[in-house]
Write an enzyme that holds these catalytic residues in place. Structure first.
Site, mmCIF file in Angstrom:
data_model
loop_
_atom_site.group_PDB
_atom_site.id
_atom_site.type_symbol
_atom_site.label_atom_id
_atom_site.label_comp_id
_atom_site.label_asym_id
_atom_site.label_seq_id
_atom_site.Cartn_x
_atom_site.Cartn_y
_atom_site.Cartn_z
ATOM 1 N N CYS A 1 0.830 -1.203 0.000
ATOM 2 C CA CYS A 1 0.000 0.000 0.000
ATOM 3 C C CYS A 1 0.860 1.247 0.000
ATOM 4 O O CYS A 1 2.038 1.216 0.344
ATOM 5 C CB CYS A 1 -0.853 0.047 1.280
ATOM 6 S SG CYS A 1 -2.112 -1.219 1.370
ATOM 7 N N CYS B 1 -6.006 1.550 -2.352
ATOM 8 C CA CYS B 1 -5.198 2.782 -2.452
ATOM 9 C C CYS B 1 -4.436 2.880 -3.780
ATOM 10 O O CYS B 1 -3.817 3.910 -4.053
ATOM 11 C CB CYS B 1 -4.241 2.896 -1.273
ATOM 12 S SG CYS B 1 -2.973 1.623 -1.229
ATOM 13 N N CYS C 1 -3.086 4.791 2.630
ATOM 14 C CA CYS C 1 -4.165 3.809 2.389
ATOM 15 C C CYS C 1 -5.162 3.818 3.542
ATOM 16 O O CYS C 1 -4.775 3.822 4.708
ATOM 17 C CB CYS C 1 -3.592 2.411 2.230
ATOM 18 S SG CYS C 1 -4.874 1.182 1.913
ATOM 19 N N CYS D 1 -2.456 -3.054 -3.638
ATOM 20 C CA CYS D 1 -3.739 -2.915 -2.948
ATOM 21 C C CYS D 1 -4.776 -2.316 -3.908
ATOM 22 O O CYS D 1 -4.472 -1.395 -4.668
ATOM 23 C CB CYS D 1 -3.549 -2.001 -1.739
ATOM 24 S SG CYS D 1 -5.073 -1.526 -0.931
HETATM 25 ZN ZN LIG Z 1 -3.894 0.027 0.323
#
Ligand SMILES: [Zn+2]
Length: 368
Positions: free
Chosen positions: A45, A79, A49, A76
């Site tokens: 991330c 994000c 995030c 991810c």
């Molecule tokens: Zn994330």
């Protein structure tokens, strides 16, 4: 509390200690500076995030998305860590990596030109400074300093001698380290200017026979110790002084330090020598460290203290350094008394000073 993994992460070299704090704060100023992967989910991330915060021992830090993916982490979906970052931040990252590589090689401060590194990135010195301030909240020189201090600490922990660690971290000479960090004395400056973004300070206020005792610390050591009548006012003052820091309820280490100081104030245990993490000039730190050498039950005059640090004519400066001690009790500035007699002034009230000195004198008599 487990030490955060980032300072020795081989992928990214040393990183500023406040990167973990950036994750905790979901600080979007650090997007594009680093990414973190969570070992239990296999996902990486950006710092901002919105997902639940991971446990620190499950986190790995990366300097690029490529590194995270090479280590087996997937991007991810919340994000979208691969989305383009701020180009100014990318320049800062590139310069950080060059500086980190130079420090890792043990390049001495005198041989490491921030201006040359900036030029290598196609930036003027001024532009680089401005971007560092905007993105990291520090100057390039402060960044390098924090890298060196981290390297020094890692080398000392790994069992190197002070001389080896000092040269290995690029300080050039042990006296440089003394001037700059005092690390071998158990005192280190905050890696960045106090109040800077990302610093995490744990705080607790405990009752003592001398009133409310506020104890605040980083993971390295105590950064503020104060006495007062009103716990709320003590907390408010601290928060005002460290406006950009993350001030949280103290965790185990700071709680332990507070308990030790409270027991000492109550006369239940001897004076504890605790780690401190204070910012100050080299001169101030010399004075504060000298104060830690004055045993409980003893006192010293400003004149003798000035002689003790080899500056017999600097009594006024010594007095100012004593008065500016940020960590009452831990640096026992109450043991400095006027040559003319009496207990003298004290930032936390002469009454408290007199009682501390009386308590220490009594404890020493009991031991004898
Ligand atoms: Zn994330």
């Amino acid at each position: 509390m487990a030490a955060p993994p980032f300072p020795s992460d081989a992928h990214i070299g040393a990183l500023p200690p406040h990167f973990w704090s950036a994750v905790l704060q979901r600080n979007n100023r650090f997007d594009g500076i680093f990414w973190y992967g969570v070992s239990t989910t296999g996902i990486y991330c950006r710092p901002s995030c919105p997902s639940r915060r991971p446990r620190p021992d499950r986190v790995r830090f990366f300097g690029t998305c490529e590194e995270a993916e090479a280590a087996g982490f997937r991007a991810c979906l919340r994000c979208r860590p691969r989305a383009a970052g701020d180009p100014a931040a990318a320049d800062v990252v590139a310069v950080c990596r060059r500086l980190a590589a130079a420090v890792a090689e043990g390049v001495e401060a005198a041989d490491l030109s921030v201006a040359a590194v900036a030029a290598g990135q196609g930036l003027s010195d001024t532009t680089l400074h401005r971007r560092f301030r905007a993105v990291l909240g520090c100057t390039p020189a402060q960044f390098v300093e924090s890298l060196r201090l981290t390297a020094l600490r890692d080398r000392l922990r790994a069992g190197e001698s002070i001389a080896e660690a000092t040269y290995g971290a690029g300080f050039g000479s042990a006296s440089r380290v003394y001037e700059r960090s005092g690390a071998h004395l158990g005192m280190t400056p905050g890696a960045y200017a106090r109040g800077g973004a990302g610093e995490r300070i744990g705080v607790v206020v405990v009752p003592t026979p001398l009133g409310a005792l506020l104890v605040a610390g980083t993971e390295t050591g105590l950064c503020a110790v104060r006495l007062g009548d009103d716990a709320g006012a003590l907390r408010a003052d601290l928060a005002a002084e460290f406006p950009a820091a993350e001030v949280v309820e103290a965790e185990a280490a700071v709680q332990d330090w507070a308990a030790a100081l409270a027991a000492y104030v109550a006369g239940e245990r001897p004076w504890p020598r605790l780690p401190v993490d204070v910012r100050g000039t080299a001169f101030q730190r010399r004075v504060w460290e000298a104060l830690r050498e004055i045993p409980p039950g003893a006192t010293i005059t400003y004149r003798d203290l000035a002689c003790r640090i080899g500056k017999p004519t600097a009594q006024r400066a010594v007095a100012r350094a004593v008065a500016s001690n940020p960590v009452a009790l831990a640096v026992p500035c109450h043991r400095v008394v006027p040559a003319a007699g009496g207990t003298g002034g004290y930032r936390w009230g002469p009454e408290r000073k007199a009682r501390l000195l009386a308590g220490e004198a009594e404890a020493v008599t009991e031991d004898a």
